[in-house]
Design an enzyme around this catalytic site. Structure first.
Site, PDB file in Angstrom:
ATOM      1  N   LYS A 211     -58.733 -27.078  -8.150  1.00 13.31           N
ATOM      2  CA  LYS A 211     -57.494 -27.845  -7.986  1.00 13.31           C
ATOM      3  C   LYS A 211     -56.681 -27.873  -9.280  1.00 13.31           C
ATOM      4  CE  LYS A 211     -57.558 -32.496  -8.268  1.00 13.31           C
ATOM      5  NZ  LYS A 211     -56.545 -33.015  -9.207  1.00 13.31           N
ATOM      6  N   ASN A 212     -57.358 -28.183 -10.386  1.00 13.73           N
ATOM      7  CA  ASN A 212     -56.629 -28.363 -11.644  1.00 13.73           C
ATOM      8  C   ASN A 212     -56.124 -27.060 -12.258  1.00 13.73           C
ATOM      9  OD1 ASN A 212     -56.932 -31.059 -11.352  1.00 13.73           O
ATOM     10  ND2 ASN A 212     -58.364 -31.345 -13.060  1.00 13.73           N
TER      11      ASN A 212
ATOM     12  N   ARG B  75     -49.641 -37.299  -9.861  1.00 25.36           N
ATOM     13  CA  ARG B  75     -49.095 -37.269 -11.221  1.00 25.36           C
ATOM     14  C   ARG B  75     -48.870 -35.837 -11.722  1.00 25.36           C
ATOM     15  NH1 ARG B  75     -49.097 -41.013 -14.578  1.00 25.36           N
ATOM     16  NH2 ARG B  75     -49.512 -39.502 -16.213  1.00 25.36           N
TER      17      ARG B  75
ATOM     18  N   CYS C 215     -51.280 -45.459 -12.806  1.00 21.33           N
ATOM     19  CA  CYS C 215     -52.235 -45.028 -11.786  1.00 21.33           C
ATOM     20  C   CYS C 215     -53.542 -45.753 -12.001  1.00 21.33           C
ATOM     21  CB  CYS C 215     -52.410 -43.514 -11.784  1.00 21.33           C
ATOM     22  SG  CYS C 215     -53.519 -42.926 -13.026  1.00 21.33           S
TER      23      CYS C 215
ATOM     24  N   ARG D  56     -51.614 -43.560 -18.450  1.00 17.62           N
ATOM     25  CA  ARG D  56     -51.325 -42.125 -18.419  1.00 17.62           C
ATOM     26  C   ARG D  56     -49.848 -41.761 -18.623  1.00 17.62           C
ATOM     27  NH1 ARG D  56     -54.991 -39.425 -13.718  1.00 17.62           N
ATOM     28  NH2 ARG D  56     -54.730 -37.552 -14.943  1.00 17.62           N
TER      29      ARG D  56
ATOM     30  N   ASP E  85     -63.915 -36.076 -15.727  1.00 15.75           N
ATOM     31  CA  ASP E  85     -63.929 -35.936 -14.270  1.00 15.75           C
ATOM     32  C   ASP E  85     -65.351 -35.854 -13.691  1.00 15.75           C
ATOM     33  OD1 ASP E  85     -61.217 -36.069 -14.268  1.00 15.75           O
ATOM     34  OD2 ASP E  85     -60.846 -33.968 -13.818  1.00 15.75           O
TER      35      ASP E  85
ATOM     36  N   ARG F 133     -57.892 -35.571  -1.760  1.00 12.99           N
ATOM     37  CA  ARG F 133     -56.997 -34.985  -2.768  1.00 12.99           C
ATOM     38  C   ARG F 133     -57.717 -33.907  -3.567  1.00 12.99           C
ATOM     39  NH1 ARG F 133     -55.235 -38.813  -6.866  1.00 12.99           N
ATOM     40  NH2 ARG F 133     -54.559 -36.823  -7.661  1.00 12.99           N
TER      41      ARG F 133
HETATM   42  C1  UD1 Z   1     -55.909 -33.634 -16.582  1.00 11.99           C
HETATM   43  C2  UD1 Z   1     -56.615 -33.395 -15.271  1.00 11.99           C
HETATM   44  C3  UD1 Z   1     -57.518 -34.581 -14.938  1.00 11.99           C
HETATM   45  C4  UD1 Z   1     -58.470 -34.854 -16.094  1.00 11.99           C
HETATM   46  C5  UD1 Z   1     -57.706 -34.981 -17.401  1.00 11.99           C
HETATM   47  C6  UD1 Z   1     -58.612 -35.105 -18.618  1.00 11.99           C
HETATM   48  C7  UD1 Z   1     -55.058 -32.014 -14.042  1.00 11.99           C
HETATM   49  C8  UD1 Z   1     -54.100 -31.900 -12.926  1.00 11.99           C
HETATM   50  N1  UD1 Z   1     -55.600 -33.221 -14.248  1.00 11.99           N
HETATM   51  O1  UD1 Z   1     -55.088 -34.791 -16.437  1.00 11.99           O
HETATM   52  O2  UD1 Z   1     -58.251 -34.268 -13.753  1.00 11.99           O
HETATM   53  O3  UD1 Z   1     -59.146 -36.075 -15.848  1.00 11.99           O
HETATM   54  O4  UD1 Z   1     -56.870 -33.827 -17.611  1.00 11.99           O
HETATM   55  O5  UD1 Z   1     -59.484 -34.018 -18.677  1.00 11.99           O
HETATM   56  O6  UD1 Z   1     -55.370 -31.046 -14.708  1.00 11.99           O
HETATM   57  N2  UD1 Z   1     -51.673 -38.790 -22.848  1.00 11.99           N
HETATM   58  C9  UD1 Z   1     -50.667 -39.422 -23.558  1.00 11.99           C
HETATM   59  N3  UD1 Z   1     -49.388 -38.905 -23.479  1.00 11.99           N
HETATM   60  C10 UD1 Z   1     -49.102 -37.798 -22.739  1.00 11.99           C
HETATM   61  C11 UD1 Z   1     -50.120 -37.156 -22.036  1.00 11.99           C
HETATM   62  C12 UD1 Z   1     -51.402 -37.671 -22.114  1.00 11.99           C
HETATM   63  O7  UD1 Z   1     -50.908 -40.428 -24.223  1.00 11.99           O
HETATM   64  O8  UD1 Z   1     -47.928 -37.394 -22.719  1.00 11.99           O
HETATM   65  C13 UD1 Z   1     -53.055 -39.319 -22.894  1.00 11.99           C
HETATM   66  C14 UD1 Z   1     -53.562 -39.802 -21.549  1.00 11.99           C
HETATM   67  O9  UD1 Z   1     -53.165 -41.123 -21.280  1.00 11.99           O
HETATM   68  C15 UD1 Z   1     -55.060 -39.668 -21.724  1.00 11.99           C
HETATM   69  C16 UD1 Z   1     -55.189 -38.435 -22.620  1.00 11.99           C
HETATM   70  O10 UD1 Z   1     -53.928 -38.242 -23.209  1.00 11.99           O
HETATM   71  O11 UD1 Z   1     -55.586 -40.795 -22.401  1.00 11.99           O
HETATM   72  C17 UD1 Z   1     -55.599 -37.163 -21.911  1.00 11.99           C
HETATM   73  O12 UD1 Z   1     -54.827 -37.033 -20.744  1.00 11.99           O
HETATM   74  P1  UD1 Z   1     -54.390 -35.606 -20.169  1.00 11.99           P
HETATM   75  O13 UD1 Z   1     -55.273 -34.556 -20.727  1.00 11.99           O
HETATM   76  O14 UD1 Z   1     -52.929 -35.452 -20.362  1.00 11.99           O
HETATM   77  O15 UD1 Z   1     -54.700 -35.782 -18.629  1.00 11.99           O
HETATM   78  P2  UD1 Z   1     -53.918 -35.073 -17.468  1.00 11.99           P
HETATM   79  O16 UD1 Z   1     -53.378 -33.790 -17.981  1.00 11.99           O
HETATM   80  O17 UD1 Z   1     -52.985 -36.038 -16.822  1.00 11.99           O
END
Ligand code: UD1
Length: 420
Positions: free
Chosen positions: A22-23, A93, A117, A122, A307, A399
């Site tokens: 999925k990711n 998201r 969420c 996030r 995850d 999902r």
């Molecule tokens: C992706 C994965 C999700 C997984 C996560 C962490 C997808 C679609 N989803 O989510 O399944 O759990 O990686 O491995 O690939 N953050 C900020 N600012 C930002 C972006 C992120 O502060 O602009 C923080 C987030 O709140 C979190 C951390 O960075 O604490 C890591 O999040 P991130 O790696 O961005 O997660 P996703 O990409 O949303």
């Protein structure tokens, strides 16, 4: 709302075919918006999140052709608008992944801001800052991110002060069509980033270093069509391995890859599982033994994935000994723990740490799924608990897990879906 009913106690034994990741599929589908020619993506999992991404793409006016194996051809030549509406973004998201491609290819994007969420706030500030560093003008107004670029985006040096997976993907996609060189530092190293980069390279992008913390992209003027098959889902693989371990059973996961699951396989071995691997399979055999508790700290790849945290909480709940779990990626990602306590698990939570004292038995009860991976952990707990466990709000599971009840049934689980 559909529910899952599990009659616990069966020891899993069998084979399971792992779906496309999925990711990986989500950013790769978003990346098709960068191409001038039709792109065909194969091995897509049948999941709600994939349907949402396809709908998001379709709403821009892009033509999609889906064949019976769910390979999707995306032809951007009919695109009419660059808008990702709230009604879709709020359900997923990862919709934010269309921001970089739309902006880089068409100079314009309007993407609803994802809301809060269940697993924490996030934010997407790092995505926005990265695109601004490439010359985009971005405003956030009335719940929407409005992004414009005067001509092509400009290559830039982007340093992420937090490792972000979708943030790295958004910037990588934007950089592929930007003018000049971009260097992404402190980039996420997840295998899904490598998969996205390989797809972009197949489309004609010039990318080096994906899978390391420094990615160099030499922007090209246009990207062409290609046919690309999504990699296997390492989290789905890990979930079935843990389910077999918790039930003291055996599973052979097929169409998968062992090299992207090192941290998870290490913990399963520590838990007493006998693991064997081949080119595209992993088997786990507990030989009837009760698993041993393991300590886990989540961190960006190649460390232990957040995850898989909830699934290991379920394993620890029935294992021998005391296991400590520390969640360092997301705040508030322990909601499954409260539900497991309802099944009789002995769990003490202190902020982002949990101490789980394994008990020989859990007892079935009605529980509620709160997020995607939390739901998977409740399924695992339900498989082990005596009596009946009913899991409500399983739309979360749909999902991210393709045909979960069919796959588990094939391995001997007593699980059924009640449409609601
Ligand atoms: C992706 C994965 C999700 C997984 C996560 C962490 C997808 C679609 N989803 O989510 O399944 O759990 O990686 O491995 O690939 N953050 C900020 N600012 C930002 C972006 C992120 O502060 O602009 C923080 C987030 O709140 C979190 C951390 O960075 O604490 C890591 O999040 P991130 O790696 O961005 O997660 P996703 O990409 O949303």
């Amino acid at each position: 709302m559909d529910k899952l009913i599990i009659e616990g106690g069966a020891c899993l034994n069998g084979e399971v075919r792992i779906s496309g990741a999925k990711n990986s599929a989500l950013p790769i589908l978003a990346a098709t918006l960068l191409a001038d020619e039709p792109v065909t993506i194969c091995n897509l999992p049948h999941l709600h999140d994939i349907t949402t991404m396809l709908e998001l793409i379709r709403r821009t006016g892009v033509e999609l052709t889906i064949d019976e194996k769910l390979s999707v051809e995306v032809d951007t030549s009919t695109i009419k608008n660059f808008h990702a509406p709230y009604e879709l973004v709020k359900t997923m998201r990862a919709s934010i992944l269309v921001l970089g491609p739309l902006l880089a290819h068409y100079g314009e994007a309007e993407v609803s801001l994802p809301g809060g969420c269940a697993i924490g706030s996030r934010p997407v500030d790092l995505h926005i800052r990265g695109l601004e560093a490439m010359g985009a003008e971005i405003t956030v107004d009335a719940g929407y991110i409005h992004a414009r670029s005067n001509g092509r985006l400009k290559g830039a040096k982007i340093f992420f002060d937090i490792v972000t997976v979708t943030g790295t993907e958004n910037i990588l996609m934007a950089a592929a069509l930007a003018e000049g060189q971009s260097i992404i530092e402190n980039a996420a190293r997840e295998p899904e980033i490598v998969d996205l980069a390989n797809c972009l390279i197949a489309m004609g992008a010039d990318i080096k270093g994906a899978g390391t913390d420094t990615i160099t992209v030499n922007g090209v003027e246009s990207l062409k069509g290609c046919r690309y098959s999504v990699m296997p889902d390492r989290i789905e693989t890990g979930t079935y391995l843990v389910a077999a371990a918790a039930t003291r059973g055996y599973v052979k996961t097929k169409n998968t890859r062992a090299d992207i699951l090192d941290s998870v396989l290490l913990k399963l071995t520590e838990a007493g599982a006998k693991i064997e691997t081949g080119d595209d399979w992993i088997s786990l055999d507990m030989e009837g033994r009760r698993p041993k508790s393991v300590n886990i700290t989540t961190a960006p790849y190649p460390a232990f994935p957040t995850d898989m945290q909830a699934q290991f909480a379920a394993l620890n709940a029935v294992a021998e000994g005391v296991g400590h779990i520390k969640e360092t990626i997301f705040e508030n990602r322990f909601m499954h723990m409260q539900e497991m306590i309802r099944l009789g698990a002995n769990i003490l939570i202190d902020g982002n740490s949990a101490t789980i004292e394994g008990g020989e038995h859990l007892k079935g009860a009605p529980v509620m799924a709160t997020d995607l991976r939390a739901s998977a952990s409740l399924v695992i707990a339900g498989l082990v608990a005596s009596g009946e466990t009913t899991i409500d709000r399983i739309y979360h599971i749909d999902r991210g897990y393709e045909c979960i009840e069919e796959k588990l049934q094939m391995m001997g689980a007593k699980i059924r879906r009640i449409p609601g």
